[in-house]
Write an enzyme that holds these catalytic residues in place. Sequence first.
Site, PDB file in Angstrom:
ATOM      1  CG  HIS A  74     -23.314  14.036  -8.396  1.00 16.19           C
ATOM      2  ND1 HIS A  74     -23.853  15.025  -7.618  1.00 16.19           N
ATOM      3  CD2 HIS A  74     -24.220  13.769  -9.357  1.00 16.19           C
ATOM      4  CE1 HIS A  74     -25.040  15.351  -8.105  1.00 16.19           C
ATOM      5  NE2 HIS A  74     -25.283  14.610  -9.161  1.00 16.19           N
ATOM      6  CB  CYS A  75     -25.313   8.878  -6.247  1.00 17.11           C
ATOM      7  SG  CYS A  75     -26.282   7.428  -6.684  1.00 17.11           S
TER       8      CYS A  75
END
Length: 96
Positions: free
Chosen positions: A42-43
């Site tokens: 998850h960025c």
Amino acid sequence: TDEATLTNGDVYRWCTTCRLWRPPRASHCAQCERCFLRYDHHCPWVGNCIGLRNYPLFLGFIAAASLFTAYVCAFSVVELALLARMAQRAAGGAPG
């Protein structure tokens, strides 16, 4: 059970949150509350999960950010060199 093995050997797992069978290399993201095929991470910069469908876009984002960083660093060095030269001349030092 929460696992199912297909005849080709792929193991599908049941996601209790999404209520669906996840294929191999799929994972559930707690921030996005959904499953992603070939989940990487998850960025926080993109605000999304990086997986199979948006991985090329993420690589483009990383390349653009790297080029912009190199551009800013190069012109910062040039600007600092010009400022140092101007300060040396103002102080009466030898011309550069």
